[in-house]
Design an enzyme around this catalytic site. Structure first.
Site, PDB file in Angstrom:
ATOM      1  N   GLU A   1      45.434  72.944  50.879  1.00  0.00           N
ATOM      2  CA  GLU A   1      44.251  72.496  51.631  1.00  0.00           C
ATOM      3  C   GLU A   1      43.702  73.516  52.634  1.00  0.00           C
ATOM      4  O   GLU A   1      43.553  73.218  53.817  1.00  0.00           O
ATOM      5  CB  GLU A   1      44.573  71.180  52.351  1.00  0.00           C
ATOM      6  CG  GLU A   1      44.986  70.075  51.400  1.00  0.00           C
ATOM      7  CD  GLU A   1      45.501  68.821  52.105  1.00  0.00           C
ATOM      8  OE1 GLU A   1      45.494  68.772  53.336  1.00  0.00           O
ATOM      9  OE2 GLU A   1      45.911  67.885  51.393  1.00  0.00           O
ATOM     10  N   GLU A  44      48.588  65.323  42.396  1.00  0.00           N
ATOM     11  CA  GLU A  44      48.814  64.155  43.261  1.00  0.00           C
ATOM     12  C   GLU A  44      47.950  62.981  42.801  1.00  0.00           C
ATOM     13  O   GLU A  44      47.303  62.307  43.593  1.00  0.00           O
ATOM     14  CB  GLU A  44      48.474  64.509  44.723  1.00  0.00           C
ATOM     15  CG  GLU A  44      49.228  65.714  45.244  1.00  0.00           C
ATOM     16  CD  GLU A  44      48.945  66.031  46.706  1.00  0.00           C
ATOM     17  OE1 GLU A  44      48.408  65.175  47.421  1.00  0.00           O
ATOM     18  OE2 GLU A  44      49.257  67.160  47.134  1.00  0.00           O
TER      19      GLU A  44
HETATM   20  O1  9MR Z   1      52.228  60.990  50.695  1.00  0.00           O
HETATM   21  C1  9MR Z   1      52.463  61.728  51.881  1.00  0.00           C
HETATM   22  C2  9MR Z   1      52.721  60.763  53.017  1.00  0.00           C
HETATM   23  O2  9MR Z   1      53.948  60.104  52.820  1.00  0.00           O
HETATM   24  C3  9MR Z   1      52.733  61.511  54.338  1.00  0.00           C
HETATM   25  O3  9MR Z   1      52.823  60.575  55.390  1.00  0.00           O
HETATM   26  C4  9MR Z   1      51.475  62.323  54.467  1.00  0.00           C
HETATM   27  C5  9MR Z   1      51.478  63.068  55.781  1.00  0.00           C
HETATM   28  O4  9MR Z   1      50.653  64.165  55.787  1.00  0.00           O
HETATM   29  O5  9MR Z   1      51.384  63.234  53.385  1.00  0.00           O
HETATM   30  C6  9MR Z   1      51.246  62.566  52.161  1.00  0.00           C
HETATM   31  O6  9MR Z   1      51.079  63.507  51.127  1.00  0.00           O
HETATM   32  C7  9MR Z   1      49.913  64.304  51.178  1.00  0.00           C
HETATM   33  C8  9MR Z   1      50.207  65.595  50.461  1.00  0.00           C
HETATM   34  O7  9MR Z   1      51.307  66.212  51.039  1.00  0.00           O
HETATM   35  C9  9MR Z   1      49.013  66.527  50.488  1.00  0.00           C
HETATM   36  N1  9MR Z   1      47.841  65.889  49.972  1.00  0.00           N
HETATM   37  C10 9MR Z   1      47.509  64.600  50.554  1.00  0.00           C
HETATM   38  C11 9MR Z   1      48.718  63.675  50.447  1.00  0.00           C
HETATM   39  C12 9MR Z   1      48.364  62.310  50.919  1.00  0.00           C
HETATM   40  O8  9MR Z   1      48.063  62.312  52.289  1.00  0.00           O
END
Ligand code: 9MR
Length: 411
Positions: free
Chosen positions: A219, A328
């Site tokens: 990102e 994802e």
């Molecule tokens: O699914 C993840 C969640 O459990 C965490 O709380 C969150 C915190 O940033 O991150 C989520 O995963 C993210 C991923 O690492 C990057 N793309 C967006 C995802 C969803 O927020």
């Protein structure tokens, strides 16, 4: 793996048949509906709606639908099919394990391989003289996933090395305290290099062959934050300390320390809306052979255009010489009416079906990972975006992903 699943299903079916009416009585007395129980216990069965579907799905002499799928097997000639898993799931019980192993051959740690899980604050602060340029790391949070994957022959996507989020502020400061002064570019580049080196070397040496893809940078590009090339400027300590080229530097280091079987990815959300920006910003790293693929996160909604817009972006990335992985995937819906669940199923069918088709046409699509096992464990739990519901029942989304004929393709 598949044989185990089959024999388990057979045993469960046998039990259900033997339990017969007794089972039904029990359901009534416990207040559970038959529909929920039947599907829950058979796990990989399907709710049938029409006579035609029933004929196709029922096994002879039993009212238990015998539809059985393994997503990993369906796509074994195309690409791995993965799932993101939180650490707790490895202690959650056999039914979780069965479901994972029946369907997926790749996993991603949902959080346990992110910098905030790997960086060791206490050890870093305790020995500042030695750790000033090389923060200490630890791998205990991701160990259950690593062990599970090795035991069952699954591969892992490593998510993620350099990200503005889930990277603690202390990592960027002079004394590894939360409110310390930020270090300068030179020190932060050294910390970045050493962090990437330590993580990749750990996996290379201790678990060779396990990691097949690495989200080196996550990102980094966002519009309207002030940077002329739309590199994410706000709320980004990498940008603040290293500068606008931080993502490029990460690929330089990653290529240096990765083993050849670890493919290096740039991972982002909304890729179909910023295809040109991504291609432009990654061009130098690509030209220099530092990057292999683009991870399209694919956090989608049922209203988005998958067949044309998303697949157009996939083709654009592949045409530019990148591998593409959907890293994802989840597809949100606003309610759980039958018609909405069917729309979601059709979107999943469109997603998987089109990715398979493109892969077969020669596009370098090298993986699809869904972001979570079931709706109850999703970061978008209020949008029911995954393949299984909170009771682990397969949804129409699952049937769509499995290209089941009961879910019509979106044409
Ligand atoms: O699914 C993840 C969640 O459990 C965490 O709380 C969150 C915190 O940033 O991150 C989520 O995963 C993210 C991923 O690492 C990057 N793309 C967006 C995802 C969803 O927020």
């Amino acid at each position: 793996m598949r044989r185990k699943w089959k024999s388990c299903l057979f045993l469960m079916m046998l039990c259900l048949v033997l339990a017969g009416c007794a089972g039904q009585d029990m359901q009534e007395s416990t207040g559970q509906t038959q529909d929920t129980d039947t599907v829950t216990e058979s796990r990989i069965t399907q709710e049938t709606e029409t006579a035609e579907e029933s004929t196709q799905a029922m096994s002879e002499g039993s009212d238990i639908p015998e539809q059985e799928y393994s997503l990993a097997e369906i796509y074994e000639d195309n690409f791995p099919v993965g799932v993101a898993l939180p650490g707790w799931i490895f202690q959650a019980g056999a039914e979780y394990e069965e479901l994972i192993l029946a369907n997926f051959n790749s996993i991603t740690c949902e959080n346990e391989m992110k910098p905030d899980a790997i960086l060791d604050r206490e050890a870093s602060r305790a020995d500042l003289e030695n750790t000033y340029r090389r923060a200490a790391v630890k791998f205990d949070a991701c160990m259950p996933a690593v062990e599970f994957a090795k035991e069952h022959g699954l591969k892992i996507r490593l998510h993620t090395l350099v990200w503005h989020s889930q990277t603690p502020r202390w990592f960027f400061t002079e004394d590894y305290t939360d409110d310390g002064e930020l270090v300068d570019r030179e020190v932060m580049l050294a910390r970045m290099e050493n962090y990437i080196a330590d993580v990749l070397t750990y996996f290379k040496e201790n678990h060779p062959g396990l990691i097949y893809a690495v989200d080196v940078v996550n990102e980094a590009f966002d519009s309207g934050t002030g940077d002329e090339n739309e590199v994410r400027m706000t709320d980004n300590l990498w940008y603040e300390t290293v500068g606008a080229d931080y993502y490029y530097q990460a690929f330089v280091f990653a290529r240096n320390y990765a083993s050849p079987d670890m493919k290096l990815f740039y991972n982002d959300y909304g890729c179909m809306y910023k295809t040109d920006r991504i291609l432009k910003n990654l061009a130098q790293a690509k030209e220099e052979g530092l990057i292999d693929g683009i991870g399209m996160q694919s956090h989608l909604s049922v209203n988005e255009d998958i067949q044309y817009k998303f697949m157009f972006a996939v083709r654009a990335f592949c045409d530019a010489g990148y591998e593409v992985q959907a890293t994802e995937l989840d597809i949100g819906i606003e309610d759980t009416e039958d018609t909405t669940l069917m729309r979601q199923g059709r979107k999943y069918r469109s997603f998987f079906g089109n990715m398979k088709k493109l892969q077969e046409e020669g596009y370098a699509i090298t993986g699809i990972t869904v972001w979570g096992l079931h709706d109850g464990a999703s970061w978008r739990g209020d949008e029911w975006p995954l393949l299984f519901d909170a009771d682990l029942n397969p949804k129409k989304a699952y049937l769509g992903a499995a290209l089941d004929p009961s879910i019509p393709a979106v044409e």
